[in-house]
Scaffold this motif. Structure first.
Motif, PDB file in Angstrom:
ATOM      1  N   ASN A 212     -27.320 -26.579  69.986  1.00 38.13           N
ATOM      2  CA  ASN A 212     -27.945 -26.049  68.818  1.00 38.13           C
ATOM      3  C   ASN A 212     -26.900 -24.837  68.417  1.00 38.13           C
ATOM      4  O   ASN A 212     -26.365 -23.765  69.225  1.00 38.13           O
ATOM      5  CB  ASN A 212     -29.299 -25.412  68.928  1.00 38.13           C
ATOM      6  CG  ASN A 212     -29.898 -24.531  67.794  1.00 38.13           C
ATOM      7  OD1 ASN A 212     -29.392 -23.740  67.395  1.00 38.13           O
ATOM      8  ND2 ASN A 212     -30.594 -25.488  66.955  1.00 38.13           N
ATOM      9  N   PHE A 213     -26.574 -24.768  67.220  1.00 42.03           N
ATOM     10  CA  PHE A 213     -25.672 -23.651  66.464  1.00 42.03           C
ATOM     11  C   PHE A 213     -26.325 -22.855  65.554  1.00 42.03           C
ATOM     12  O   PHE A 213     -27.176 -23.578  64.660  1.00 42.03           O
ATOM     13  CB  PHE A 213     -24.536 -24.344  65.771  1.00 42.03           C
ATOM     14  CG  PHE A 213     -23.711 -25.391  66.345  1.00 42.03           C
ATOM     15  CD1 PHE A 213     -22.877 -25.187  67.380  1.00 42.03           C
ATOM     16  CD2 PHE A 213     -24.098 -26.570  66.103  1.00 42.03           C
ATOM     17  CE1 PHE A 213     -22.216 -25.966  68.161  1.00 42.03           C
ATOM     18  CE2 PHE A 213     -23.326 -27.591  66.780  1.00 42.03           C
ATOM     19  CZ  PHE A 213     -22.371 -27.261  67.749  1.00 42.03           C
ATOM     20  N   THR A 214     -26.215 -21.726  65.636  1.00 40.55           N
ATOM     21  CA  THR A 214     -26.940 -20.687  64.447  1.00 40.55           C
ATOM     22  C   THR A 214     -25.851 -19.707  64.136  1.00 40.55           C
ATOM     23  O   THR A 214     -25.006 -19.199  65.002  1.00 40.55           O
ATOM     24  CB  THR A 214     -27.997 -19.949  65.002  1.00 40.55           C
ATOM     25  OG1 THR A 214     -29.086 -21.028  65.573  1.00 40.55           O
ATOM     26  CG2 THR A 214     -28.943 -19.069  64.003  1.00 40.55           C
ATOM     27  N   PHE A 215     -25.948 -19.408  62.782  1.00 41.25           N
ATOM     28  CA  PHE A 215     -24.976 -18.279  62.185  1.00 41.25           C
ATOM     29  C   PHE A 215     -25.580 -17.205  61.920  1.00 41.25           C
ATOM     30  O   PHE A 215     -26.797 -17.180  61.261  1.00 41.25           O
ATOM     31  CB  PHE A 215     -24.182 -18.973  61.039  1.00 41.25           C
ATOM     32  CG  PHE A 215     -23.085 -19.869  61.348  1.00 41.25           C
ATOM     33  CD1 PHE A 215     -21.811 -19.611  61.445  1.00 41.25           C
ATOM     34  CD2 PHE A 215     -23.563 -21.185  61.308  1.00 41.25           C
ATOM     35  CE1 PHE A 215     -20.760 -20.568  61.284  1.00 41.25           C
ATOM     36  CE2 PHE A 215     -22.669 -22.335  61.154  1.00 41.25           C
ATOM     37  CZ  PHE A 215     -21.246 -21.812  61.517  1.00 41.25           C
ATOM     38  N   THR A 216     -25.138 -16.092  62.318  1.00 38.42           N
ATOM     39  CA  THR A 216     -25.847 -14.426  61.582  1.00 38.42           C
ATOM     40  C   THR A 216     -24.559 -13.827  61.304  1.00 38.42           C
ATOM     41  O   THR A 216     -23.555 -13.729  61.633  1.00 38.42           O
ATOM     42  CB  THR A 216     -26.563 -14.022  62.703  1.00 38.42           C
ATOM     43  OG1 THR A 216     -25.525 -13.611  64.010  1.00 38.42           O
ATOM     44  CG2 THR A 216     -27.738 -14.647  63.415  1.00 38.42           C
ATOM     45  N   ARG A 217     -25.187 -13.018  60.234  1.00 37.46           N
ATOM     46  CA  ARG A 217     -24.308 -12.079  59.616  1.00 37.46           C
ATOM     47  C   ARG A 217     -24.925 -11.090  59.429  1.00 37.46           C
ATOM     48  O   ARG A 217     -25.862 -10.605  58.896  1.00 37.46           O
ATOM     49  CB  ARG A 217     -23.781 -12.546  58.278  1.00 37.46           C
ATOM     50  CG  ARG A 217     -22.474 -11.792  57.563  1.00 37.46           C
ATOM     51  CD  ARG A 217     -22.106 -12.337  56.279  1.00 37.46           C
ATOM     52  NE  ARG A 217     -20.999 -11.611  55.786  1.00 37.46           N
ATOM     53  CZ  ARG A 217     -20.394 -11.654  54.425  1.00 37.46           C
ATOM     54  NH1 ARG A 217     -21.180 -12.666  53.662  1.00 37.46           N
ATOM     55  NH2 ARG A 217     -19.734 -10.929  53.967  1.00 37.46           N
ATOM     56  N   ASN A 218     -24.307  -9.683  59.886  1.00 39.17           N
ATOM     57  CA  ASN A 218     -24.930  -8.533  59.731  1.00 39.17           C
ATOM     58  C   ASN A 218     -26.376  -8.594  60.391  1.00 39.17           C
ATOM     59  O   ASN A 218     -27.360  -7.791  59.817  1.00 39.17           O
ATOM     60  CB  ASN A 218     -25.097  -7.952  58.191  1.00 39.17           C
ATOM     61  CG  ASN A 218     -23.717  -7.644  57.672  1.00 39.17           C
ATOM     62  OD1 ASN A 218     -22.766  -7.430  58.429  1.00 39.17           O
ATOM     63  ND2 ASN A 218     -23.426  -8.064  56.541  1.00 39.17           N
ATOM     64  N   GLY A 219     -26.644  -9.176  61.443  1.00 39.90           N
ATOM     65  CA  GLY A 219     -27.807  -9.451  61.986  1.00 39.90           C
ATOM     66  C   GLY A 219     -28.906 -10.144  61.542  1.00 39.90           C
ATOM     67  O   GLY A 219     -29.998 -10.223  62.085  1.00 39.90           O
ATOM     68  N   LYS A 220     -28.573 -10.942  60.507  1.00 46.93           N
ATOM     69  CA  LYS A 220     -29.517 -11.761  59.770  1.00 46.93           C
ATOM     70  C   LYS A 220     -29.002 -13.167  60.096  1.00 46.93           C
ATOM     71  O   LYS A 220     -27.889 -13.593  59.588  1.00 46.93           O
ATOM     72  CB  LYS A 220     -29.563 -11.466  58.078  1.00 46.93           C
ATOM     73  CG  LYS A 220     -30.444  -9.962  58.030  1.00 46.93           C
ATOM     74  CD  LYS A 220     -30.642  -9.727  56.598  1.00 46.93           C
ATOM     75  CE  LYS A 220     -31.421  -8.332  56.372  1.00 46.93           C
ATOM     76  NZ  LYS A 220     -31.559  -7.933  55.163  1.00 46.93           N
ATOM     77  N   GLN A 221     -29.958 -14.190  60.097  1.00 45.79           N
ATOM     78  CA  GLN A 221     -29.210 -15.734  60.128  1.00 45.79           C
ATOM     79  C   GLN A 221     -28.841 -16.072  58.604  1.00 45.79           C
ATOM     80  O   GLN A 221     -29.483 -15.709  57.720  1.00 45.79           O
ATOM     81  CB  GLN A 221     -30.361 -16.509  60.507  1.00 45.79           C
ATOM     82  CG  GLN A 221     -30.305 -17.632  60.593  1.00 45.79           C
ATOM     83  CD  GLN A 221     -31.311 -18.733  61.415  1.00 45.79           C
ATOM     84  OE1 GLN A 221     -32.038 -18.391  62.307  1.00 45.79           O
ATOM     85  NE2 GLN A 221     -31.651 -19.767  60.790  1.00 45.79           N
ATOM     86  N   SER A 222     -27.466 -16.525  58.511  1.00 44.79           N
ATOM     87  CA  SER A 222     -27.139 -16.823  57.420  1.00 44.79           C
ATOM     88  C   SER A 222     -27.005 -18.536  57.217  1.00 44.79           C
ATOM     89  O   SER A 222     -26.280 -18.728  56.316  1.00 44.79           O
ATOM     90  CB  SER A 222     -25.688 -16.291  57.518  1.00 44.79           C
ATOM     91  OG  SER A 222     -24.921 -16.798  58.537  1.00 44.79           O
ATOM     92  N   SER A 223     -27.757 -19.202  57.924  1.00 46.54           N
ATOM     93  CA  SER A 223     -27.402 -20.733  57.691  1.00 46.54           C
ATOM     94  C   SER A 223     -28.716 -21.381  58.573  1.00 46.54           C
ATOM     95  O   SER A 223     -29.297 -20.621  59.532  1.00 46.54           O
ATOM     96  CB  SER A 223     -26.500 -21.607  58.099  1.00 46.54           C
ATOM     97  OG  SER A 223     -26.044 -21.568  59.696  1.00 46.54           O
ATOM     98  N   SER A 224     -29.278 -22.370  58.417  1.00 49.29           N
ATOM     99  CA  SER A 224     -30.266 -22.987  58.960  1.00 49.29           C
ATOM    100  C   SER A 224     -29.660 -23.591  60.314  1.00 49.29           C
ATOM    101  O   SER A 224     -28.301 -23.905  60.245  1.00 49.29           O
ATOM    102  CB  SER A 224     -30.746 -24.346  58.183  1.00 49.29           C
ATOM    103  OG  SER A 224     -31.409 -23.897  56.926  1.00 49.29           O
ATOM    104  N   PRO A 225     -30.176 -23.605  61.198  1.00 48.94           N
ATOM    105  CA  PRO A 225     -29.626 -24.218  62.518  1.00 48.94           C
ATOM    106  C   PRO A 225     -29.284 -25.591  62.620  1.00 48.94           C
ATOM    107  O   PRO A 225     -29.648 -26.220  61.643  1.00 48.94           O
ATOM    108  CB  PRO A 225     -31.040 -24.249  63.653  1.00 48.94           C
ATOM    109  CG  PRO A 225     -31.883 -23.021  62.911  1.00 48.94           C
ATOM    110  CD  PRO A 225     -31.957 -23.312  61.510  1.00 48.94           C
ATOM    111  N   ILE A 226     -28.225 -25.736  63.274  1.00 52.37           N
ATOM    112  CA  ILE A 226     -27.416 -26.999  63.484  1.00 52.37           C
ATOM    113  C   ILE A 226     -27.709 -27.783  64.747  1.00 52.37           C
ATOM    114  O   ILE A 226     -27.161 -26.948  65.705  1.00 52.37           O
ATOM    115  CB  ILE A 226     -25.990 -27.064  62.649  1.00 52.37           C
ATOM    116  CG1 ILE A 226     -25.885 -26.240  61.445  1.00 52.37           C
ATOM    117  CG2 ILE A 226     -25.205 -28.225  63.187  1.00 52.37           C
ATOM    118  CD1 ILE A 226     -24.374 -25.985  61.082  1.00 52.37           C
ATOM    119  N   ALA A 227     -28.076 -28.856  64.785  1.00 49.57           N
ATOM    120  CA  ALA A 227     -28.063 -29.561  66.136  1.00 49.57           C
ATOM    121  C   ALA A 227     -26.943 -30.488  66.271  1.00 49.57           C
ATOM    122  O   ALA A 227     -26.173 -30.867  65.386  1.00 49.57           O
ATOM    123  CB  ALA A 227     -29.420 -30.682  66.230  1.00 49.57           C
ATOM    124  N   GLY A 228     -26.571 -30.473  67.723  1.00 49.73           N
ATOM    125  CA  GLY A 228     -25.688 -31.297  68.052  1.00 49.73           C
ATOM    126  C   GLY A 228     -25.478 -31.992  69.515  1.00 49.73           C
ATOM    127  O   GLY A 228     -26.492 -31.637  70.142  1.00 49.73           O
TER     128      GLY A 228
END
Length: 259
Positions: A212-228
């Motif tokens: 599972n991938f998750t992006f965060t920026r400045n401590g806040k999630q910046s995209s929906s989770p991505i499954a792989g």
């Protein structure tokens, strides 16, 4: 740009225990060209909306990789996809050296060039962005400098980096968080190992590692989770990547090698 991370990939919360970078295996990536169907699903629509090709070439002490995506003609008004990503990375450590992202869309043009430098565990980059908002308008450019401590990747090198992780010695739920640089910002990418599983491709159930991938920026999630799903063999091929769009869902499905 994250839409191409939804390819393999679509390229990448800090609550799970971190895996140290030295937990990489000795997987040796070989010259390859992999192809993918990009499938769009929304309501009753469930069809191939585009195609992607990801290639890797050995070059001395470096790897050079390219990812190209293009949408199918019918999907132009739904999900534009005519982007190319290039990355150069070291074989030892999988450290990015240079990243280029080019987008062509309905007269719009964007090109990001990111030149990396590394000193020990610290990474810096000069990022230049060229942008044309519409056909016939002038090109503009901007430059920023980014810095981070700890392992750092770009949108494309992240896929090859994660393929070298030693999944067999990871516990379900463990994760690693790395920095990710683009042409305009720095984010955190958390890769979480969800355990072994299978994925069905063309009627065949293939053993895989689920992530599972998750992006965060400045401590806040910046995209929906991505499954792989990564193949559980020596090739570690990205078999399937799936994520949400503002409208509908998109997944990239491996269609095989393309010499």
């Amino acid at each position: 740009m994250k839409r191409l991370f939804i390819l393999p990939l679509l390229l990448l919360a800090l609550v799970s225990p971190a895996i140290k970078v030295q937990h990489q295996s000795t997987v040796s990536l070989v010259d390859e060209t992999l192809t993918y169907d990009i499938i769009y699903k929304w309501g009753f629509i469930n069809k191939v909306a585009g195609y992607a090709t990801m290639s890797l070439r050995n070059d001395g002490d470096l790897y050079r990789a390219t990812l190209y995506g293009q949408n199918a003609p019918w999907a132009n008004s739904i999900y534009m996809l005519r982007d190319t990503l290039y990355t150069t990375m070291t074989k030892q450590g999988m450290y990015p050296v240079k990243y280029v992202y080019i987008a062509h869309e309905e007269g719009k043009y964007k090109k990001d060039i990111v030149d990396f430098t590394r000193s020990g565990n610290s990474f810096s980059a000069e990022c230049i962005r060229y942008k044309r908002p519409a056909e016939g308008q002038p090109m503009t450019s901007s430059t920023i400098s980014l810095h981070a401590d700890g392992m750092t990747v770009d949108m494309l090198s992240s896929f090859f980096y994660l393929r070298t992780l030693d999944f067999d010695n990871l516990a379900k739920g463990q994760s690693i968080t790395v920095n990710i640089f683009s042409g305009s910002k720095k984010e955190k990418l958390k890769i979480t190992y969800l355990g072994p599983g299978t994925v069905n491709l063309n009627g065949e159930n293939l053993a895989s590692y689920r992530i599972n991938f998750t992006f965060t920026r400045n401590g806040k999630q910046s995209s929906s989770p991505i499954a792989g799903w990564i193949s559980a063999d020596s090739r570690r091929i990205p078999l399937k990547v799936e994520g949400q769009l503002p409208v509908g869902k998109v997944r990239a499905v491996y269609t095989g090698p393309n010499p």
